[in-house]
Scaffold this active site. Structure first.
Site, PDB file in Angstrom:
ATOM      1  N   ARG A 180      33.650  49.860 -26.762  1.00 23.14           N
ATOM      2  CA  ARG A 180      33.000  50.206 -28.018  1.00 23.14           C
ATOM      3  C   ARG A 180      33.439  49.247 -29.136  1.00 23.14           C
ATOM      4  O   ARG A 180      34.642  49.063 -29.360  1.00 23.14           O
ATOM      5  CB  ARG A 180      33.374  51.646 -28.392  1.00 23.14           C
ATOM      6  CG  ARG A 180      32.943  52.100 -29.755  1.00 23.14           C
ATOM      7  CD  ARG A 180      31.466  52.398 -29.797  1.00 23.14           C
ATOM      8  NE  ARG A 180      31.073  52.953 -31.091  1.00 23.14           N
ATOM      9  CZ  ARG A 180      29.807  53.086 -31.465  1.00 23.14           C
ATOM     10  NH1 ARG A 180      28.833  52.708 -30.657  1.00 23.14           N
ATOM     11  NH2 ARG A 180      29.512  53.599 -32.632  1.00 23.14           N
ATOM     12  N   GLN A 199      45.246  49.050 -34.261  1.00 25.15           N
ATOM     13  CA  GLN A 199      46.557  49.644 -33.965  1.00 25.15           C
ATOM     14  C   GLN A 199      46.501  51.163 -33.859  1.00 25.15           C
ATOM     15  O   GLN A 199      47.176  51.763 -33.019  1.00 25.15           O
ATOM     16  CB  GLN A 199      47.561  49.249 -35.052  1.00 25.15           C
ATOM     17  CG  GLN A 199      48.014  47.806 -34.940  1.00 25.15           C
ATOM     18  CD  GLN A 199      49.111  47.472 -35.940  1.00 25.15           C
ATOM     19  OE1 GLN A 199      49.541  48.323 -36.707  1.00 25.15           O
ATOM     20  NE2 GLN A 199      49.550  46.239 -35.923  1.00 25.15           N
ATOM     21  N   GLU A 224      48.627  82.578 -17.209  1.00 18.87           N
ATOM     22  CA  GLU A 224      49.844  82.358 -16.392  1.00 18.87           C
ATOM     23  C   GLU A 224      51.065  82.189 -17.290  1.00 18.87           C
ATOM     24  O   GLU A 224      51.951  81.386 -17.005  1.00 18.87           O
ATOM     25  CB  GLU A 224      49.694  81.127 -15.512  1.00 18.87           C
ATOM     26  CG  GLU A 224      48.403  81.107 -14.749  1.00 18.87           C
ATOM     27  CD  GLU A 224      48.564  81.473 -13.307  1.00 18.87           C
ATOM     28  OE1 GLU A 224      49.713  81.668 -12.868  1.00 18.87           O
ATOM     29  OE2 GLU A 224      47.537  81.597 -12.640  1.00 18.87           O
ATOM     30  N   SER A 272      51.014  89.614 -21.913  1.00 20.08           N
ATOM     31  CA  SER A 272      52.319  88.949 -21.773  1.00 20.08           C
ATOM     32  C   SER A 272      53.377  89.895 -21.224  1.00 20.08           C
ATOM     33  O   SER A 272      54.409  89.450 -20.736  1.00 20.08           O
ATOM     34  CB  SER A 272      52.773  88.409 -23.138  1.00 20.08           C
ATOM     35  OG  SER A 272      51.842  87.468 -23.616  1.00 20.08           O
ATOM     36  N   THR A 279      51.811  82.407 -21.695  1.00 21.66           N
ATOM     37  CA  THR A 279      51.377  81.558 -22.818  1.00 21.66           C
ATOM     38  C   THR A 279      52.436  80.493 -23.103  1.00 21.66           C
ATOM     39  O   THR A 279      53.580  80.577 -22.659  1.00 21.66           O
ATOM     40  CB  THR A 279      51.165  82.391 -24.093  1.00 21.66           C
ATOM     41  OG1 THR A 279      52.449  82.870 -24.526  1.00 21.66           O
ATOM     42  CG2 THR A 279      50.231  83.581 -23.871  1.00 21.66           C
ATOM     43  N   HIS A 326      47.992  95.061 -21.755  1.00 19.14           N
ATOM     44  CA  HIS A 326      49.229  94.478 -21.218  1.00 19.14           C
ATOM     45  C   HIS A 326      48.949  93.096 -20.652  1.00 19.14           C
ATOM     46  O   HIS A 326      48.484  92.968 -19.514  1.00 19.14           O
ATOM     47  CB  HIS A 326      49.847  95.394 -20.148  1.00 19.14           C
ATOM     48  CG  HIS A 326      50.198  96.735 -20.698  1.00 19.14           C
ATOM     49  ND1 HIS A 326      49.343  97.803 -20.615  1.00 19.14           N
ATOM     50  CD2 HIS A 326      51.284  97.153 -21.394  1.00 19.14           C
ATOM     51  CE1 HIS A 326      49.894  98.845 -21.230  1.00 19.14           C
ATOM     52  NE2 HIS A 326      51.062  98.478 -21.712  1.00 19.14           N
ATOM     53  N   GLU A 354      46.058  93.516 -18.003  1.00 17.86           N
ATOM     54  CA  GLU A 354      45.260  94.685 -18.389  1.00 17.86           C
ATOM     55  C   GLU A 354      44.848  94.556 -19.858  1.00 17.86           C
ATOM     56  O   GLU A 354      45.435  93.757 -20.593  1.00 17.86           O
ATOM     57  CB  GLU A 354      46.098  95.962 -18.194  1.00 17.86           C
ATOM     58  CG  GLU A 354      46.503  96.153 -16.753  1.00 17.86           C
ATOM     59  CD  GLU A 354      47.132  97.511 -16.477  1.00 17.86           C
ATOM     60  OE1 GLU A 354      47.432  98.245 -17.438  1.00 17.86           O
ATOM     61  OE2 GLU A 354      47.307  97.814 -15.279  1.00 17.86           O
ATOM     62  N   LEU A 374      53.123  84.016  -9.531  1.00 21.69           N
ATOM     63  CA  LEU A 374      52.873  83.204 -10.735  1.00 21.69           C
ATOM     64  C   LEU A 374      53.695  81.918 -10.706  1.00 21.69           C
ATOM     65  O   LEU A 374      53.229  80.870 -11.156  1.00 21.69           O
ATOM     66  CB  LEU A 374      53.169  84.014 -11.998  1.00 21.69           C
ATOM     67  CG  LEU A 374      52.197  85.171 -12.259  1.00 21.69           C
ATOM     68  CD1 LEU A 374      52.603  85.953 -13.503  1.00 21.69           C
ATOM     69  CD2 LEU A 374      50.763  84.681 -12.422  1.00 21.69           C
ATOM     70  N   ILE A 425      40.091  88.427 -15.324  1.00 22.53           N
ATOM     71  CA  ILE A 425      40.430  88.125 -13.941  1.00 22.53           C
ATOM     72  C   ILE A 425      39.523  87.011 -13.392  1.00 22.53           C
ATOM     73  O   ILE A 425      38.310  87.206 -13.218  1.00 22.53           O
ATOM     74  CB  ILE A 425      40.333  89.397 -13.060  1.00 22.53           C
ATOM     75  CG1 ILE A 425      41.175  90.527 -13.673  1.00 22.53           C
ATOM     76  CG2 ILE A 425      40.755  89.099 -11.625  1.00 22.53           C
ATOM     77  CD1 ILE A 425      42.648  90.190 -13.934  1.00 22.53           C
TER      78      ILE A 425
HETATM   79  C1  LIG Z   1      40.075  82.346 -18.698  1.00 20.37           C
HETATM   80  C2  LIG Z   1      41.228  83.244 -18.318  1.00 20.37           C
HETATM   81  C3  LIG Z   1      41.461  83.528 -16.987  1.00 20.37           C
HETATM   82  C4  LIG Z   1      42.506  84.413 -16.633  1.00 20.37           C
HETATM   83  N1  LIG Z   1      42.708  84.729 -15.298  1.00 20.37           N
HETATM   84  C5  LIG Z   1      43.587  85.735 -14.979  1.00 20.37           C
HETATM   85  C6  LIG Z   1      43.686  86.215 -13.631  1.00 20.37           C
HETATM   86  O1  LIG Z   1      43.028  85.703 -12.718  1.00 20.37           O
HETATM   87  N2  LIG Z   1      44.509  87.261 -13.374  1.00 20.37           N
HETATM   88  C7  LIG Z   1      45.264  87.866 -14.354  1.00 20.37           C
HETATM   89  O2  LIG Z   1      45.975  88.830 -14.048  1.00 20.37           O
HETATM   90  N3  LIG Z   1      45.206  87.414 -15.646  1.00 20.37           N
HETATM   91  C8  LIG Z   1      44.386  86.371 -15.982  1.00 20.37           C
HETATM   92  N4  LIG Z   1      44.293  85.928 -17.292  1.00 20.37           N
HETATM   93  C9  LIG Z   1      45.062  86.630 -18.328  1.00 20.37           C
HETATM   94  C10 LIG Z   1      46.171  85.791 -18.941  1.00 20.37           C
HETATM   95  O3  LIG Z   1      47.223  85.643 -18.035  1.00 20.37           O
HETATM   96  C11 LIG Z   1      46.591  86.478 -20.265  1.00 20.37           C
HETATM   97  O4  LIG Z   1      45.546  86.251 -21.193  1.00 20.37           O
HETATM   98  C12 LIG Z   1      47.906  85.955 -20.786  1.00 20.37           C
HETATM   99  O5  LIG Z   1      48.973  86.368 -19.975  1.00 20.37           O
HETATM  100  C13 LIG Z   1      48.180  86.428 -22.228  1.00 20.37           C
HETATM  101  O6  LIG Z   1      47.967  87.794 -22.365  1.00 20.37           O
HETATM  102  P1  LIG Z   1      47.054  88.335 -23.554  1.00 20.37           P
HETATM  103  O7  LIG Z   1      45.773  87.585 -23.569  1.00 20.37           O
HETATM  104  O8  LIG Z   1      46.988  89.815 -23.435  1.00 20.37           O
HETATM  105  O9  LIG Z   1      47.829  87.929 -24.872  1.00 20.37           O
HETATM  106  P2  LIG Z   1      49.028  88.741 -25.565  1.00 20.37           P
HETATM  107  O10 LIG Z   1      50.070  89.095 -24.564  1.00 20.37           O
HETATM  108  O11 LIG Z   1      48.441  89.834 -26.388  1.00 20.37           O
HETATM  109  O12 LIG Z   1      49.635  87.629 -26.520  1.00 20.37           O
HETATM  110  C14 LIG Z   1      49.029  87.286 -27.777  1.00 20.37           C
HETATM  111  C15 LIG Z   1      49.969  86.306 -28.483  1.00 20.37           C
HETATM  112  O13 LIG Z   1      51.221  86.947 -28.738  1.00 20.37           O
HETATM  113  C16 LIG Z   1      52.279  86.147 -28.211  1.00 20.37           C
HETATM  114  N5  LIG Z   1      53.368  87.008 -27.740  1.00 20.37           N
HETATM  115  C17 LIG Z   1      53.293  88.033 -26.849  1.00 20.37           C
HETATM  116  N6  LIG Z   1      54.496  88.570 -26.631  1.00 20.37           N
HETATM  117  C18 LIG Z   1      55.371  87.879 -27.400  1.00 20.37           C
HETATM  118  C19 LIG Z   1      56.782  87.920 -27.600  1.00 20.37           C
HETATM  119  N7  LIG Z   1      57.574  88.790 -26.951  1.00 20.37           N
HETATM  120  N8  LIG Z   1      57.349  87.062 -28.486  1.00 20.37           N
HETATM  121  C20 LIG Z   1      56.587  86.148 -29.121  1.00 20.37           C
HETATM  122  N9  LIG Z   1      55.249  86.041 -28.969  1.00 20.37           N
HETATM  123  C21 LIG Z   1      54.649  86.887 -28.109  1.00 20.37           C
HETATM  124  C22 LIG Z   1      51.655  85.333 -27.082  1.00 20.37           C
HETATM  125  O14 LIG Z   1      52.384  84.156 -26.838  1.00 20.37           O
HETATM  126  C23 LIG Z   1      50.261  85.069 -27.651  1.00 20.37           C
HETATM  127  O15 LIG Z   1      50.305  83.934 -28.474  1.00 20.37           O
HETATM  128  C24 LIG Z   1      43.313  84.986 -17.650  1.00 20.37           C
HETATM  129  C25 LIG Z   1      43.082  84.641 -18.995  1.00 20.37           C
HETATM  130  C26 LIG Z   1      42.062  83.791 -19.332  1.00 20.37           C
HETATM  131  C27 LIG Z   1      41.830  83.460 -20.783  1.00 20.37           C
END
Ligand SMILES: Cc1cc2nc3c(=O)[nH]c(=O)nc-3n(C[C@H](O)[C@H](O)[C@H](O)COP(=O)(O)OP(=O)(O)OC[C@H]3O[C@@H](n4cnc5c(N)ncnc54)[C@H](O)[C@@H]3O)c2cc1C
Length: 392
Positions: free
Chosen positions: A276, A287, A371, A145, A373, A143, A140, A247, A170
């Site tokens: 090349r 190397q 899936e 991670s 980070t 929401h 979301e 997942l 998504i």
């Molecule tokens: C191209 C693409 C396709 C996707 N497809 C889907 C899909 O089909 N379905 C779906 O449901 N989702 C999908 N996602 C969402 C994806 O799973 C999320 O982007 C991902 O889980 C991270 O969430 P966020 O982007 O909100 O980052 P955030 O959760 O905001 O995280 C930001 C940063 O903070 C760090 N962080 C967060 N919590 C902690 C913690 N407790 N301790 C330390 N560091 C932390 C993270 O590692 C990250 O570096 C997709 C994302 C992308 C980019």
């Protein structure tokens, strides 16, 4: 784009560990990628379009539900075959692999595992053939991670559920026929609901301006008082553990898939380094370039072994979520580093769409984030070995 001359590296004779069936499945996927994906993928990525014409081919090679039983239209294969299919598809493009992963592990798997017989019969054969395409709504706007904090919710209205909320990032959402959506009940418990395109109040706006996974369509899911029939709730599992099981399956596929992207980058860079010439010699004779190539094949070989062993554990039903996290994290990181080094070996040509490397590199920037980070998977390993939770 240059002709697809890919030759798969197998430095440790890992083919000896594969069954004849696994090799046949891999050959079918490899041949299909060479014939139907390689010639069109660069243009699709440049135009930021999902190439819908490949849906039938994906179904034909068993990429939709590789391990779903044949009685539901799946290919009935083992986990290593599933991994090999993902590897070959991602050798072509991570965006195409994402479409197949979502369809198999995030849409078919929950319907198979948590759905009732009626739901299985209604959706799985159509998803396996590509007649229906699906998406998975967990993330979301606030929401990512921490999906357990989700606010998307449904209320019991007697003869139907009323769904409200929004999902973002998504994969497949802009063209999906159905969405498996995770939402909270009035009691705050997470359930999966099957939402169908055309339901009033349900929309799927596309997310534009991505520099990564450009050949995969990404979008939002918006639920504005959507009336979802009660028979669309997945009845056999609730709680955050249900989407996390999906997942696990998808992350396993990623751990294999990214080996494909890494192999393509390595193979391209190796060939280029031998052809090349600079300073009167092939650049592969220097190397510094050999160091890059030697480290690439070492890391690919380690990743192949990790994935294969994880596949045997999955086949025996013994792989833990933490083991899957380790493989996803290690292998994506390995592929990303190889893509960056391979790009350097090609010099200026490394940034050109004439070669696949830059596209792989940009794609992998999404794969390292979605899936779970890179950092989140590290925390999972840390918690598994210490017993201490460092998430909060
Ligand atoms: C191209 C693409 C396709 C996707 N497809 C889907 C899909 O089909 N379905 C779906 O449901 N989702 C999908 N996602 C969402 C994806 O799973 C999320 O982007 C991902 O889980 C991270 O969430 P966020 O982007 O909100 O980052 P955030 O959760 O905001 O995280 C930001 C940063 O903070 C760090 N962080 C967060 N919590 C902690 C913690 N407790 N301790 C330390 N560091 C932390 C993270 O590692 C990250 O570096 C997709 C994302 C992308 C980019």
């Amino acid at each position: 784009m240059k002709p697809d001359l890919f030759e798969s590296p197998d430095y440790y004779n890992l083919d000896d560990l594969l069954t004849e069936e696994q090799k046949l499945v891999r050959t079918a996927a490899r041949d299909w990628v060479k014939r139907d994906v390689s010639p069109i993928i660069e243009e699709a990525a440049q135009k930021a379009e999902f190439p819908k014409q490949i849906i039938k081919g994906l179904a034909d090679i068993g990429a939709f539900g590789p391990y779903i039983p044949e009685e539901y239209g799946g290919a009935g294969l083992d986990q290593i075959s599933y991994g090999l299919i993902m590897q070959e598809i991602e050798r072509g493009d991570s965006g195409v692999r994402s479409t197949a992963s979502v369809q198999s592990s995030l849409v078919m798997y929950p319907i198979f595992k948590f759905g009732n017989e009626e739901q299985r019969q209604k959706y799985l054969p159509k998803l396996a053939s590509g007649e229906y395409m699906g998406c998975f709504g967990l993330t979301e706007p606030d929401h990512g991670s921490n999906p357990g904090g989700m606010v998307t919710n449904f209320k019991d209205k007697g003869d139907h559920y009323l769904l409200n909320g929004a999902k973002m990032w998504i994969s497949n959402s802009p063209f999906a026929d159905i969405a498996v959506v995770w939402a909270k009940s009035e009691e705050g418990r997470i359930y999966g609901l099957i939402v169908e395109r055309g339901m009033e109040g349900f929309s799927t706006p596309e997310t534009h301006n991505k520099w990564s996974l450009r050949a995969s369509a990404t979008g939002e899911l918006i639920f504005d008082n959507v009336k979802v029939p009660k028979e669309n709730l997945l009845p056999n599992k609730s709680g955050l553990g249900a989407p996390l099981m999906c997942l696990d399956s998808a992350r396993f596929g990623i751990a294999w898939g990214v080996i494909g992207a890494a192999m393509d980058c390595y193979d391209t860079a190796l060939r280029y380094a031998k052809e090349r010439h600079q300073f009167g010699k092939p650049i592969g004779s220097f190397q510094l370039q050999q160091k890059k190539l030697a480290e690439m094949i070492t890391e690919i070989t380690k990743a192949q072994l990790l994935a294969w062993r994880l596949g045997t554990l999955r086949n025996e039903g013994k792989a833990t979520s933490a083991q899957i996290s380790m493989a996803k994290r290690n292998n994506v990181d390995m592929a990303l580093k190889i893509a960056r080094d391979a790009r350097q070996i090609l010099g200026g040509m490394g940034i050109s769409g004439e070669y696949s490397i830059m596209r792989h590199m940009m794609n992998l920037e999404s794969v390292v984030t979605y899936e779970g980070t890179h950092d989140i998977h590290l925390l999972i390993t840390g918690m598994d070995i210490t017993g201490l939770n460092a998430f909060k």
